[in-house]
Write a protein that holds these residues in place. Structure first.
Motif, short mmCIF file in Angstrom:
data_model
loop_
_atom_site.label_atom_id
_atom_site.label_comp_id
_atom_site.label_asym_id
_atom_site.label_seq_id
_atom_site.Cartn_x
_atom_site.Cartn_y
_atom_site.Cartn_z
N GLN A 27 0.81 -1.22 0.00
CA GLN A 27 0.00 0.00 0.00
C GLN A 27 0.84 1.27 0.00
OE1 GLN A 27 -3.84 0.25 0.03
NE2 GLN A 27 -2.99 -1.42 -1.17
N CYS A 28 1.89 1.25 -0.85
CA CYS A 28 2.73 2.44 -0.98
C CYS A 28 3.38 2.44 -2.37
CB CYS A 28 3.79 2.48 0.12
SG CYS A 28 4.92 1.08 0.13
N PHE A 29 3.97 3.56 -2.72
CA PHE A 29 4.62 3.69 -4.02
C PHE A 29 5.79 4.65 -3.88
CE2 PHE A 29 1.26 6.81 -3.67
CZ PHE A 29 1.76 7.96 -4.25
N VAL A 30 6.62 4.73 -4.94
CA VAL A 30 7.83 5.56 -4.91
C VAL A 30 7.64 6.78 -5.79
CG1 VAL A 30 10.30 5.64 -5.42
CG2 VAL A 30 9.30 3.54 -4.50
N VAL A 31 8.06 7.93 -5.29
CA VAL A 31 8.10 9.15 -6.10
C VAL A 31 9.54 9.61 -6.20
CG1 VAL A 31 5.78 9.82 -5.36
CG2 VAL A 31 7.75 10.74 -4.13
N PRO A 41 2.22 14.79 0.78
CA PRO A 41 1.56 15.11 2.05
C PRO A 41 2.36 14.53 3.22
CG PRO A 41 -0.04 14.32 0.45
CD PRO A 41 1.30 14.08 -0.15
N LYS A 42 2.57 15.35 4.24
CA LYS A 42 3.43 14.95 5.36
C LYS A 42 2.98 13.65 6.02
CE LYS A 42 4.68 19.74 6.40
NZ LYS A 42 4.59 20.84 7.39
N GLU A 43 1.66 13.50 6.14
CA GLU A 43 1.14 12.33 6.85
C GLU A 43 1.29 11.04 6.04
OE1 GLU A 43 -2.24 14.07 4.44
OE2 GLU A 43 -0.61 14.85 5.69
N ARG A 44 1.65 11.18 4.76
CA ARG A 44 1.76 9.98 3.91
C ARG A 44 3.21 9.58 3.62
NH1 ARG A 44 -2.05 11.07 -1.15
NH2 ARG A 44 -1.19 9.03 -1.74
N LEU A 45 4.16 10.38 4.04
CA LEU A 45 5.57 10.07 3.78
C LEU A 45 6.09 8.99 4.72
CD1 LEU A 45 7.62 13.33 3.09
CD2 LEU A 45 7.60 11.25 1.74
N ARG A 46 6.66 7.93 4.15
CA ARG A 46 7.24 6.87 4.97
C ARG A 46 8.76 6.98 5.06
NH1 ARG A 46 4.49 1.00 3.49
NH2 ARG A 46 2.28 1.63 3.64
N GLU A 47 9.40 7.20 3.90
CA GLU A 47 10.86 7.19 3.83
C GLU A 47 11.34 8.18 2.77
OE1 GLU A 47 11.55 3.17 2.63
OE2 GLU A 47 10.53 2.32 4.37
N ALA A 97 11.22 9.11 -2.54
CA ALA A 97 10.52 8.86 -1.28
C ALA A 97 9.50 7.75 -1.46
CB ALA A 97 9.81 10.14 -0.80
N VAL A 98 9.21 7.09 -0.37
CA VAL A 98 8.14 6.09 -0.33
C VAL A 98 6.93 6.76 0.32
CG1 VAL A 98 7.41 3.85 0.54
CG2 VAL A 98 9.79 4.19 -0.15
N VAL A 99 5.81 6.69 -0.39
CA VAL A 99 4.60 7.41 0.02
C VAL A 99 3.44 6.43 0.18
CG1 VAL A 99 2.98 9.24 -0.64
CG2 VAL A 99 5.40 9.44 -1.26
N ASP A 100 2.64 6.64 1.21
CA ASP A 100 1.45 5.81 1.42
C ASP A 100 0.46 5.98 0.27
OD1 ASP A 100 2.01 4.52 3.82
OD2 ASP A 100 1.30 6.20 5.03
N MET A 101 -0.10 4.88 -0.16
CA MET A 101 -1.12 4.88 -1.20
C MET A 101 -2.49 5.08 -0.53
SD MET A 101 -1.92 1.61 -3.67
CE MET A 101 -0.23 1.44 -4.21
N ILE A 102 -3.33 5.89 -1.14
CA ILE A 102 -4.70 6.01 -0.67
C ILE A 102 -5.60 5.33 -1.71
CG2 ILE A 102 -6.63 7.54 -0.18
CD1 ILE A 102 -4.73 9.54 0.94
N VAL A 103 -6.34 4.34 -1.27
CA VAL A 103 -7.24 3.63 -2.17
C VAL A 103 -8.66 4.15 -1.95
CG1 VAL A 103 -8.13 1.39 -2.88
CG2 VAL A 103 -5.76 1.60 -2.12
N PHE A 104 -9.24 4.75 -2.97
CA PHE A 104 -10.58 5.32 -2.86
C PHE A 104 -11.62 4.31 -3.34
CE2 PHE A 104 -7.83 9.01 -3.02
CZ PHE A 104 -8.43 9.89 -2.13
#
Length: 266
Positions: A27-31, A41-47, A97-104
């Motif tokens: 449930q994450c992806f790379v940017v 978004p700050k709350e979605r940043l993992r690494e 960065a690794v970012v949390d994925m949001i699934v709608f």
């Protein structure tokens, strides 16, 4: 500093870049790139990962370290060689960065209180097309994009780069059955427009000031008959010369911006 591609964190980065299955499981992806990382978004940043060369630029270094400090996410330096191995681009900018994925859920889209505008994409295959559509959709004020499972993965690197940050702000849902989506929209008296060569009316002859959805099909084959038959209206983009159709991204842009134009003057 991480100097080996055998490092578990680097292996994970490479897997996330290359495999949609891994992205979905975790449930994450790379940017990649300074803009994409800074806009995350700050709350979605993992690494956050940076290269040696990136750290030598004082301004970039300060931005990256500040972002990591604000979010409390992991911050790692990779050797230039390792960073290049982990990157999906030929000329990496030195930060990813690794970012949390949001699934709608597309059903949640239908409760939007504003004058609705959605886009349904059936079996779209080109990553650049999807990325461009998401970016253009943000500019046009779209409320969400709905894909079927045979469409390109919206979180693959080429799509992400093409969105130029819009992936963070345009809701994307994946539906198992697009016909079910259209039925639900029509029950709410939404107008569902199929971009289709058989359309009798030009796209600028329609009124888009009510709740609407545009449907765009596969680049080679267009919309399936099953889905197109559910539309309230067929619309066409008039062509001069010997051109039969437009690129899916261009077609979507014309439709969304015509709706935006009408709504601004309504």
């Amino acid at each position: 500093m991480i100097t080996s591609v055998s490092n578990p964190k680097v292996k994970n980065l490479i897997q996330l870049q290359k495999k949609g299955k891994v992205r979905r499981e975790k449930q994450c992806f790379v940017v990649e790139g300074i803009k994409m990382v800074m806009e995350a978004p700050k709350e979605r940043l993992r690494e956050i990962y940076v290269s040696e060369a990136f750290m030598q630029n004082g301004e970039h270094r300060m931005k990256a370290e500040k972002k990591a400090e604000e979010t409390g996410c992991l911050f790692e330096i990779l050797s230039d060689k390792v960073f290049k191995e982990a990157s999906d681009t030929l000329t990496p900018q030195g930060i990813m960065a690794v970012v949390d994925m949001i699934v709608f859920d597309w059903k949640d889209f239908l409760s939007v209180q504003d004058k609705k505008m959605f886009l349904i994409l059936e079996s779209l295959q080109d990553p650049g097309n999807l990325g461009t559509i998401l970016r253009t959709g943000e500019g046009a004020g779209i409320h969400g994009v709905i894909l079927n499972r045979t469409s390109v993965d919206p979180f693959m690197p080429k799509v992400i780069r093409s969105t130029m940050g819009s992936i963070y702000r345009v809701p994307v849902a994946i539906a198992d059955d697009l016909t079910q989506v259209v039925h639900a929209m029509r029950q709410l008296n939404m107008h569902v427009y199929a971009a289709h060569l058989k359309g009798d009316k030009s796209y600028f002859e329609q009124d888009y000031c009510s709740d609407i959805c545009f449907m765009i099909g596969n680049e080679a084959n267009g919309l399936s008959d099953e889905l197109a038959d559910l539309a309230t209206d067929y619309i066409r983009i008039p062509m001069a010369g010997q051109v039969e159709s437009l690129n899916a991204g261009v077609a979507a842009a014309l439709l969304m911006y015509e709706a935006k134009r009408q709504r601004m003057h309504n």
